[in-house]
Design a protein around this motif. Structure first.
Motif, PDB file in Angstrom:
ATOM      1  N   THR A 378     148.790 109.507  24.947  1.00 32.44           N
ATOM      2  CA  THR A 378     150.016 108.217  24.912  1.00 32.44           C
ATOM      3  C   THR A 378     149.809 107.794  23.710  1.00 32.44           C
ATOM      4  O   THR A 378     150.799 107.009  23.104  1.00 32.44           O
ATOM      5  N   SER A 379     149.089 108.544  22.565  1.00 27.46           N
ATOM      6  CA  SER A 379     149.075 107.893  21.217  1.00 27.46           C
ATOM      7  C   SER A 379     148.839 108.971  20.349  1.00 27.46           C
ATOM      8  O   SER A 379     147.975 109.845  20.549  1.00 27.46           O
ATOM      9  N   ARG A 380     149.319 109.065  19.115  1.00 26.85           N
ATOM     10  CA  ARG A 380     149.141 110.122  18.045  1.00 26.85           C
ATOM     11  C   ARG A 380     147.579 109.874  17.688  1.00 26.85           C
ATOM     12  O   ARG A 380     146.992 110.728  16.782  1.00 26.85           O
ATOM     13  N   MET A 381     147.044 108.780  17.892  1.00 29.43           N
ATOM     14  CA  MET A 381     145.813 108.439  17.601  1.00 29.43           C
ATOM     15  C   MET A 381     144.848 108.973  18.460  1.00 29.43           C
ATOM     16  O   MET A 381     143.476 108.370  18.592  1.00 29.43           O
ATOM     17  N   GLN A 382     145.101 109.625  19.685  1.00 22.92           N
ATOM     18  CA  GLN A 382     143.934 109.927  20.601  1.00 22.92           C
ATOM     19  C   GLN A 382     143.888 111.548  20.490  1.00 22.92           C
ATOM     20  O   GLN A 382     144.580 112.244  20.148  1.00 22.92           O
ATOM     21  N   ALA A 383     142.490 111.867  20.856  1.00 22.22           N
ATOM     22  CA  ALA A 383     142.201 113.149  21.012  1.00 22.22           C
ATOM     23  C   ALA A 383     141.371 113.393  22.215  1.00 22.22           C
ATOM     24  O   ALA A 383     140.339 112.573  22.499  1.00 22.22           O
ATOM     25  N   GLU A 384     141.330 114.587  22.870  1.00 27.64           N
ATOM     26  CA  GLU A 384     140.591 114.863  24.173  1.00 27.64           C
ATOM     27  C   GLU A 384     139.779 116.223  23.546  1.00 27.64           C
ATOM     28  O   GLU A 384     140.614 117.145  23.074  1.00 27.64           O
ATOM     29  N   GLY A 397     134.913 114.957  25.671  1.00 25.27           N
ATOM     30  CA  GLY A 397     135.029 113.730  25.433  1.00 25.27           C
ATOM     31  C   GLY A 397     136.416 113.403  24.738  1.00 25.27           C
ATOM     32  O   GLY A 397     137.413 114.053  25.179  1.00 25.27           O
ATOM     33  N   PHE A 398     136.700 111.960  24.660  1.00 21.54           N
ATOM     34  CA  PHE A 398     137.865 111.626  24.304  1.00 21.54           C
ATOM     35  C   PHE A 398     137.697 110.301  23.569  1.00 21.54           C
ATOM     36  O   PHE A 398     136.589 109.663  23.469  1.00 21.54           O
ATOM     37  N   ALA A 399     138.750 110.198  22.693  1.00 26.17           N
ATOM     38  CA  ALA A 399     138.511 109.076  21.530  1.00 26.17           C
ATOM     39  C   ALA A 399     139.966 108.721  21.110  1.00 26.17           C
ATOM     40  O   ALA A 399     140.830 109.392  21.227  1.00 26.17           O
ATOM     41  N   ASP A 400     140.141 107.316  21.007  1.00 26.26           N
ATOM     42  CA  ASP A 400     141.525 106.727  20.511  1.00 26.26           C
ATOM     43  C   ASP A 400     141.124 105.918  19.219  1.00 26.26           C
ATOM     44  O   ASP A 400     140.410 104.801  19.558  1.00 26.26           O
ATOM     45  N   CYS A 401     141.374 106.317  18.162  1.00 26.71           N
ATOM     46  CA  CYS A 401     141.144 105.445  17.018  1.00 26.71           C
ATOM     47  C   CYS A 401     142.339 104.659  16.688  1.00 26.71           C
ATOM     48  O   CYS A 401     142.225 104.054  15.379  1.00 26.71           O
ATOM     49  N   GLY A 402     143.090 104.425  17.863  1.00 26.16           N
ATOM     50  CA  GLY A 402     144.063 103.213  17.476  1.00 26.16           C
ATOM     51  C   GLY A 402     143.783 102.028  18.163  1.00 26.16           C
ATOM     52  O   GLY A 402     144.592 101.125  18.341  1.00 26.16           O
ATOM     53  N   VAL A 403     142.612 101.765  18.691  1.00 29.26           N
ATOM     54  CA  VAL A 403     142.054 100.726  19.525  1.00 29.26           C
ATOM     55  C   VAL A 403     141.192 100.075  18.503  1.00 29.26           C
ATOM     56  O   VAL A 403     140.106 100.478  18.275  1.00 29.26           O
ATOM     57  N   PRO A 404     141.474  98.820  18.388  1.00 28.77           N
ATOM     58  CA  PRO A 404     140.581  97.977  17.470  1.00 28.77           C
ATOM     59  C   PRO A 404     139.136  98.124  18.367  1.00 28.77           C
ATOM     60  O   PRO A 404     139.020  98.213  19.370  1.00 28.77           O
ATOM     61  N   ALA A 405     138.097  97.920  17.523  1.00 29.57           N
ATOM     62  CA  ALA A 405     136.924  97.829  18.073  1.00 29.57           C
ATOM     63  C   ALA A 405     136.405  96.516  19.123  1.00 29.57           C
ATOM     64  O   ALA A 405     136.952  95.728  18.639  1.00 29.57           O
ATOM     65  N   GLY A 406     135.731  96.798  19.881  1.00 26.66           N
ATOM     66  CA  GLY A 406     135.403  95.848  20.881  1.00 26.66           C
ATOM     67  C   GLY A 406     133.935  95.392  20.623  1.00 26.66           C
ATOM     68  O   GLY A 406     133.716  94.431  20.821  1.00 26.66           O
ATOM     69  N   ASP A 407     133.134  96.247  19.996  1.00 25.35           N
ATOM     70  CA  ASP A 407     131.819  95.971  19.409  1.00 25.35           C
ATOM     71  C   ASP A 407     131.782  95.702  18.041  1.00 25.35           C
ATOM     72  O   ASP A 407     131.759  96.582  17.274  1.00 25.35           O
ATOM     73  N   LEU A 408     131.623  94.492  17.532  1.00 25.91           N
ATOM     74  CA  LEU A 408     131.346  94.194  16.080  1.00 25.91           C
ATOM     75  C   LEU A 408     130.196  94.761  15.441  1.00 25.91           C
ATOM     76  O   LEU A 408     130.227  94.711  14.297  1.00 25.91           O
TER      77      LEU A 408
END
Lengths: 457, 457
Positions: A378-384, A397-408
């Protein structure tokens, strides 16, 4: 703020409301979380600016300033020269965007920190600014940038404007106005003076002018606030007025209440940081593979095949199959994937060399990487990612680098690694650690100029 | 210039062609007439800048520059302080546009001289510039401005841009590039760096930001040329490229050959000067009445009635029937007509006082003036006047202040009067005469900085 007391859209006056929000933002309104995010932005800003100090564009800007004798008391990251504040803001702003390794806000469609912190840093070398005031001014400038873009939607960016340069000028003006103690009306005037100076074309991406935009935004905003403080006149409705900023530079402009929910998180709490010194669209793949590698102790020699799924739109940006140079590596999803599986520090500038593009083990692994377009994402900032291993396992694995961090804490850990990776080669580990500690302690300082002591002069 | 050797529009590259024209323009290509026009522009620029030195906006800009310590070697008209070149260009540019009494080019839809001369003056305080080179650089910058606007037609101005600020940056960049000895490619880069800094909203008319635009254009252009000289990169097709200057800031852009007829007069030869310190749309009426008065030795006591015909469009701009203040007088066709018939110096700033708005003999004469809308006139810069005299005669005249002067001696005579009217009250008659002589002798000087000696420090 009148707009909070009414539902009548005709009561909305974005310039006035943004100015009122910025000038009225008190340190006591800022949550501990927002403050921590802001410190992370400053910390990351110092790191990427140190990374950019030796870029040719930075040197050229310093040389031009020195040639005209713009000597002053404002410091430049990584250099001994001191310039007048407006020139220091220009140089530090451009240097911090030189590597394109600085932070991002998706709603802003640009880089929120590079136009604002250089302005505040220049002012901090003229007048003592305590840490809480510095962070409040930064958050106010950041919020102005994002809320202004919210009202224009994609129409400003799509028209060809580099938001970092244009909207960044408003952010810098609001932040500087706050440090100079301007009231709401004066801050609205500062936004007007910023509006009529603001520039920056997306067409310049790929040239030294892209980083210049951040520096110009910083110095334009500083001038705007200083002139407003002197009683210089401008329209106080410059954003929304006929022939104003929005009318000339956004096909769509929907005035909205500024921070309609004052209890909502500030926009700074959705900041995105870059942890790899490569094209942002290669990041999700690296993030996903890095996590797989760490969790599964992957030995690159055991990798049989790698499949990386991304939006097909990314292909035109960063899908160089066989990069020949360090620069091309930054735009190669295959090669950066191989580097990640080998545990190479993808956050270090020094990793992107011509040699690494040709290193035989990396080239062999890269040939096992297949990049697949997949519109289910759903986003250009995702990869599977899927990795086939010699023992028959397939790990995914999967990552979405368009999501702000939840863990500071985790964000701070990663930013610390990035900070050392950029600052230690220039200033050594000890000074880097001192600078890092000062950043993390910023809100308790009586004079934030101390933060910059370790990375200037 | 490729475009002169082909009829294929695809060969047109406006940025490159403008740069080639500017960098290739040699003093030997410039006719004696064009040179004289250029000297008139410089002369007039000094006069209106001296007129603007005490304006509050000028003082505020100087104060902001001094507060950050921008001390340098570039001089400011009418002030003892010396600033760094970029700040001096900013201050002198704004001061020269402060009164809105500076020159105009109708094709440019703006003020051609105020963005360019301040840049050249700042450079002249750093490096010796001979008079011929100075004039050639000025003419090149002026030509860039006009030819660029030619390609955009009304679409740029109509979209809300203040051409003096936007297009002025290109003119300043081209002129500075010439002084710095840049070649065509480097000049194209300078135009690119200018393109991505250029700003200025028409919405700011009526505020101090309007004059600021001229100053910003001057300093932006200076920075652009200096950075290009250092090898800073930009697009060399910044005007016409996708998302470039034209795409973002002009609904219509028709690339054309730059000076398709190299033997044609330069645009500087169509410059318009203001001789009355009032709204430009009051000028034709004053010109026509002044001529009638001189030719017929009109005694204001003998005037029975005055009819002044203008385009009805002018009514919304400058048809205040009974002005109460000096500022309102500037926008009153009736009152300025009465002043002219009394032989009051309408070119002097000091003539526009609150007292003059109420002077009984002027008020009585003003009541005999009728302003009539007449669409037979073909331009808003035309006026037809008829004066009924007590002896039964009716005398009639016509003026069009949108037509460039045909008689350069007469133009020089009128500019000399204006020069003295603005400069003598500040510097005395002797220094004013010395400054005037230096301007008229500008092309024979080895170092044009001498021209500014009499009006600085």
């Amino acid at each position: 703020m009148a707009n909070l007391e009414t539902n009548d859209p005709s009561e909305l006056a974005p310039t006035r409301d943004l100015a009122a929000m910025a000038s009225g933002l008190a340190p006591s309104n800022i949550s501990e979380t927002a403050r921590r995010w802001a410190k992370h932005c400053v910390l990351d800003w110092i790191a990427v600016t140190v990374g950019g100090v030796d870029e040719p564009l930075t040197r050229k800007l310093i040389d031009v300033a020195l040639a005209e004798g713009a000597i002053g008391q404002a410091r430049i990251i990584g250099h001994p020269e001191k310039l007048i504040a407006s020139q220091a803001a220009l140089v530090n702003g451009a240097a911090s965007h030189a590597l394109d390794y600085d932070d991002v806000n998706q709603r802003m469609m640009g880089h929120p920190t590079v136009p604002v912190v250089p302005t505040l840093m220049a002012l901090a070398d003229e007048i003592p600014i305590d840490g809480e005031s510095f962070l409040a001014a930064f958050i106010a400038g950041y919020e102005v940038e994002v809320q202004l873009v919210d009202m224009m939607g994609l129409s400003h960016y799509d028209a060809g404007w580099h938001t970092t340069g244009t909207v960044g000028s408003f952010g810098a003006a609001a932040a500087a106005a706050k440090i100079l103690g301007l009231d709401g009306q004066q801050t609205a005037t500062a936004l007007g003076i910023a509006a009529t100076q603001t520039a920056g074309l997306k067409a310049m991406f790929g040239t030294m002018c892209k980083p210049l935009h951040a520096g110009k935004a910083a110095s334009n905003g500083l001038l705007a606030a200083r002139l407003a403080a002197e009683g210089f006149t401008s329209r106080v409705d410059a954003i929304e007025c006929p022939y104003g900023f929005a009318a000339t530079q956004a096909a769509s402009f929907v005035p909205g209440a500024v921070r309609p929910d004052p209890a909502a998180p500030y926009a700074v709490e959705e900041n995105l940081f870059k942890y790899h010194a490569a094209c942002y669209l290669t990041h999700a793949g690296m993030d996903a593979l890095q996590q797989l590698r760490e969790e599964n102790r992957v030995d690159p020699a055991e990798v049989i095949a790698v499949r990386q799924r991304v939006k097909p739109a990314n292909f035109s940006v960063c899908n160089i199959q066989e990069p020949e140079t360090g620069l091309e590596v930054k735009f190669s999803m295959r090669h950066t994937a191989a580097m990640t599986l080998f545990g190479i520090d993808t956050g270090a500038l020094a990793s992107y060399t011509d040699e690494i593009a040709h290193r035989p083990d990396l080239v062999r692994l890269r040939e096992k990487v297949e990049v697949i377009g997949d519109d289910r994402l759903t986003s250009r900032m995702q990869a599977e990612v899927e990795v086939d291993l010699a023992d028959g396992r397939m790990i995914a694995g999967f990552a979405d680098c368009g999501v702000p961090a939840g863990d500071l804490d985790e964000q701070e850990r990663r930013l610390t690694i990035k900070f050392h990776s950029l600052v230690s080669p220039v200033f050594g580990d000890n000074r880097a650690s001192a600078a890092l500690d000062a950043c993390l302690d910023l809100d308790s300082l009586d004079d934030v100029a101390r933060v910059f002591d370790t990375v200037t002069g």
